[in-house]
Every structure is written in structure tokens, then in C-alpha cells.
Scaffold this motif. Sequence first.
Motif, PDB file in Angstrom:
ATOM      1  N   ALA A 168     -10.228   0.358  24.243  1.00 39.42           N
ATOM      2  CA  ALA A 168     -11.550   0.984  24.370  1.00 39.42           C
ATOM      3  C   ALA A 168     -12.513   0.051  25.096  1.00 39.42           C
ATOM      4  O   ALA A 168     -13.248   0.464  25.999  1.00 39.42           O
ATOM      5  CB  ALA A 168     -12.091   1.357  22.999  1.00 39.42           C
ATOM      6  N   GLY A 169     -12.506  -1.220  24.708  1.00 39.65           N
ATOM      7  CA  GLY A 169     -13.380  -2.171  25.376  1.00 39.65           C
ATOM      8  C   GLY A 169     -13.021  -2.377  26.829  1.00 39.65           C
ATOM      9  O   GLY A 169     -13.889  -2.636  27.665  1.00 39.65           O
ATOM     10  N   ARG A 200     -15.166  -5.515  21.846  1.00 41.89           N
ATOM     11  CA  ARG A 200     -15.868  -6.407  22.767  1.00 41.89           C
ATOM     12  C   ARG A 200     -14.935  -7.503  23.280  1.00 41.89           C
ATOM     13  O   ARG A 200     -15.066  -7.941  24.429  1.00 41.89           O
ATOM     14  CB  ARG A 200     -17.114  -6.976  22.087  1.00 41.89           C
ATOM     15  CG  ARG A 200     -18.168  -5.874  21.901  1.00 41.89           C
ATOM     16  CD  ARG A 200     -19.531  -6.360  21.543  1.00 41.89           C
ATOM     17  NE  ARG A 200     -20.485  -5.252  21.679  1.00 41.89           N
ATOM     18  CZ  ARG A 200     -21.483  -4.988  20.842  1.00 41.89           C
ATOM     19  NH1 ARG A 200     -21.682  -5.772  19.798  1.00 41.89           N
ATOM     20  NH2 ARG A 200     -22.286  -3.969  21.049  1.00 41.89           N
ATOM     21  N   ALA A 201     -13.976  -7.908  22.452  1.00 41.50           N
ATOM     22  CA  ALA A 201     -12.965  -8.851  22.937  1.00 41.50           C
ATOM     23  C   ALA A 201     -12.127  -8.209  24.038  1.00 41.50           C
ATOM     24  O   ALA A 201     -11.794  -8.856  25.042  1.00 41.50           O
ATOM     25  CB  ALA A 201     -12.072  -9.299  21.784  1.00 41.50           C
ATOM     26  N   GLY A 202     -11.796  -6.916  23.860  1.00 40.93           N
ATOM     27  CA  GLY A 202     -11.053  -6.195  24.886  1.00 40.93           C
ATOM     28  C   GLY A 202     -11.825  -6.096  26.189  1.00 40.93           C
ATOM     29  O   GLY A 202     -11.251  -6.206  27.281  1.00 40.93           O
ATOM     30  N   ALA A 203     -13.136  -5.899  26.071  1.00 38.66           N
ATOM     31  CA  ALA A 203     -13.971  -5.849  27.275  1.00 38.66           C
ATOM     32  C   ALA A 203     -13.956  -7.186  27.991  1.00 38.66           C
ATOM     33  O   ALA A 203     -13.807  -7.260  29.221  1.00 38.66           O
ATOM     34  CB  ALA A 203     -15.397  -5.456  26.901  1.00 38.66           C
ATOM     35  N   ALA A 204     -14.099  -8.271  27.242  1.00 42.16           N
ATOM     36  CA  ALA A 204     -14.105  -9.594  27.851  1.00 42.16           C
ATOM     37  C   ALA A 204     -12.767  -9.909  28.511  1.00 42.16           C
ATOM     38  O   ALA A 204     -12.725 -10.472  29.617  1.00 42.16           O
ATOM     39  CB  ALA A 204     -14.438 -10.648  26.792  1.00 42.16           C
ATOM     40  N   ASP A 236     -16.838   3.209  28.469  1.00 41.61           N
ATOM     41  CA  ASP A 236     -18.232   2.772  28.472  1.00 41.61           C
ATOM     42  C   ASP A 236     -18.738   2.531  27.059  1.00 41.61           C
ATOM     43  O   ASP A 236     -19.752   1.866  26.864  1.00 41.61           O
ATOM     44  CB  ASP A 236     -19.111   3.829  29.153  1.00 41.61           C
ATOM     45  CG  ASP A 236     -18.722   4.022  30.608  1.00 41.61           C
ATOM     46  OD1 ASP A 236     -18.839   3.052  31.375  1.00 41.61           O
ATOM     47  OD2 ASP A 236     -18.264   5.126  30.965  1.00 41.61           O
ATOM     48  N   GLY A 237     -18.036   3.121  26.082  1.00 47.13           N
ATOM     49  CA  GLY A 237     -18.472   2.956  24.707  1.00 47.13           C
ATOM     50  C   GLY A 237     -17.351   3.263  23.739  1.00 47.13           C
ATOM     51  O   GLY A 237     -16.345   3.894  24.083  1.00 47.13           O
ATOM     52  N   ALA A 239     -22.398  -5.048  27.224  1.00 45.86           N
ATOM     53  CA  ALA A 239     -22.758  -3.755  27.826  1.00 45.86           C
ATOM     54  C   ALA A 239     -22.034  -2.592  27.157  1.00 45.86           C
ATOM     55  O   ALA A 239     -22.357  -1.429  27.421  1.00 45.86           O
ATOM     56  CB  ALA A 239     -22.447  -3.766  29.321  1.00 45.86           C
ATOM     57  N   LEU A 240     -21.065  -2.892  26.298  1.00 46.78           N
ATOM     58  CA  LEU A 240     -20.296  -1.832  25.646  1.00 46.78           C
ATOM     59  C   LEU A 240     -21.143  -1.143  24.576  1.00 46.78           C
ATOM     60  O   LEU A 240     -21.665  -1.784  23.662  1.00 46.78           O
ATOM     61  CB  LEU A 240     -19.042  -2.424  25.001  1.00 46.78           C
ATOM     62  CG  LEU A 240     -18.087  -1.414  24.356  1.00 46.78           C
ATOM     63  CD1 LEU A 240     -17.350  -0.610  25.423  1.00 46.78           C
ATOM     64  CD2 LEU A 240     -17.089  -2.127  23.441  1.00 46.78           C
TER      65      LEU A 240
END
Length: 345
Positions: free
Chosen positions: A171-172, A197-201, A176-177, A209-210
Motif C-alpha cells: 500500500a505504501g 510508511r516503511a513501504g513508501a520509503a 496514495d493512501g 505524503a501517504l
Amino acid sequence: MALRISAVVPAQLSMSESLEAAKTFEGAGLHRVWITENLFTRGAFALAGAVAAQTSRIRIGIGTVSPYLRHPAILAMEALTVQELSGGRFGLGLGPGALARLASVGQDVRSPLGDTREAFALLRSLLDGQGPSSAEGRFTARGVALEPPDTARHVTPLYAAASGPKMLRLAGAVADGLLLSLLAPRPLIAEAVEAARAGAAEAGRDPDALEVIAYVPVSGSRSEPEAARARACDFLAENVARFVGNSTIEAMLQRSDKMSADDMHRIAEAKRNGEPLGEDVINDDLLREFVVAGDPEECAAAVAEWAALGITEIALAHCGGAAEVPASAEIAGHLARVTGSEEPA
């Protein structure tokens, strides 16, 4: 990211009542209305289109639909239609869905993680108007493009429903969310925010921004807070009774130190027998763990506790019938004002 206050269109209402509720939520200055979809209930896109036609400011989200029931190319087509109807106010939530219900219509889900990744990639490509898109996998597409290519006018944000560690990281990475389930306990929410958020990074995206949206039940009233608390207890008891025996949901609820297996069985038994749901069945700490309830000040204090977990948007799910919607909308509007997220009329 500032906390935003939104609402879920109550699934228990009639269609006309649902539309009135959406207009009431818009009048209260809320950020967004979310429309849910479960297999064999109402289709979300038709209701989203009707809400778009009868409102002018409030954002509209569907959370969530399954790519196993509509091919991502069809989802893109439907999303673009609602986006055009709403003038750019629409966002789409995606998730695999309940596996048992999917199996009942012949959908064999063996690789939900890979399939979800593929669905997001194809959806994003089509909605961003990148030209004909192709995919080979669970969701085959060969030279597919949306017609008319109106995608440049509005960006359609995509949200992912997730709970397991791998799906949360995905998901991250691709959405977008993140959409978090109704009645998700706070320890689970905190872990989910961290994982997404770890996945986004890991994917090279900005984790801050998530967006993180949590569905949270609400039963509030300025004039009758005790009656609101009673509705909240009944809502919690009804759902606990419904999920006793469902090992996945039981495990989720019991991630909270406020809800044990004994608590669940005691609540379910009281609900089935029509017994009072007093402090010996649902105490204030237990209720507060799962529901925003009480007078405006109590509700504001509860929302602040959820916001501290890293949530950026709370989607308040109304407990009660159509008659209580105005009271819920008043409470939600109060919360929007005290958090500074009230939208201009």
C-alpha cells in the motif's frame, strides 16, 4: 499532514436517506464522504454518481472495490466517469475483498499480493492517460486505453485497503493512501501506519505524503450524550456478536488489550439475549477503544487519541438510523472545526 474529518455514507439507510446524509455531511463542512461496497449489497459506483450529482464541494471516495469482481480496465472506466461527474472530487479505494465471498462467485484468489500490485499498476496507467496499456497476468490487457481520454483534467487518487504486513508495505509503495478497517484496534493501527510508511520509503516515495484513512464508528450528541453512548454500545455489541467464530476478525479485535476472548463472548451473549449492555459488559475503556461516543468534548478527546497514531483522515461511520444522522453530522462538524479541517461551504 493535518487531520481531516470525513464520514461514511451509512449502508443501513435507504438510497434517498443516503443521499440526504451525504448532503448533510457536506453542509457540516466535512472533507469527504466514503461509500462502501460489499459483494451482494449495493454497487458503490451508482451511489457515488448520485452523490456527485447532488453535492458540489465534498470529496467522494469509494472504499473499497475488488479487482477480482471488476477488471482494472472496467474500474478505470467507472472511476473516470464518476470523476467527470464530480468535477474532480473522486478517489478510488481498492482491495482484494473477502475471500469467502469471492469464492462463492468462482473467484480463486491465490496471489492477492501480486494481483493487487498488478491491478494498481494497470489502473494507474489508464487513469493517468499514459496511452494504450498492456498487462499479462491475472488481469490481462492488450493495448487498452480509455475513451474519451479525459484523464488529464483530474488526477484520481488511489487508496489501498490492507491489514497484513506485506499488503501494508505494498500500500505504501503503490497507493496514495491506506484504508484501515472499521473496528481496527489502536495497536494494529499504529503498526499499520508504520508498515505502510516503511513501504513508501522502500519504494523511494515520501512516507509523510501517504494518506492514512481509518473508518471509526461515531455516536455523538450534544443534547443526549447518554443515548448516543447506548447506541454506540449496541453497535459494538452487534458487530462483536456477528464476528464471534470468525478467527480472522477475532484475532484483529483481540490485538487490543481492552478486548479478550472472554469479553467477546460476554458481549455476544448479552446481545443475543437482549440483556443490558452496562459497565459489566462494555465499560468506558472498551467502548473508547473502538468508538467515538458521547458529547462533543468527549468525541474530540477520542479523535485526538486516534490522530496521535499517525492517521491523517478519520472517516466517521454513523451508529444508528436516519433520525440520528443530523446529530452525528453536528458532532462531525464540531470535530472538523476543532481540528481546523472544516471545509468552506
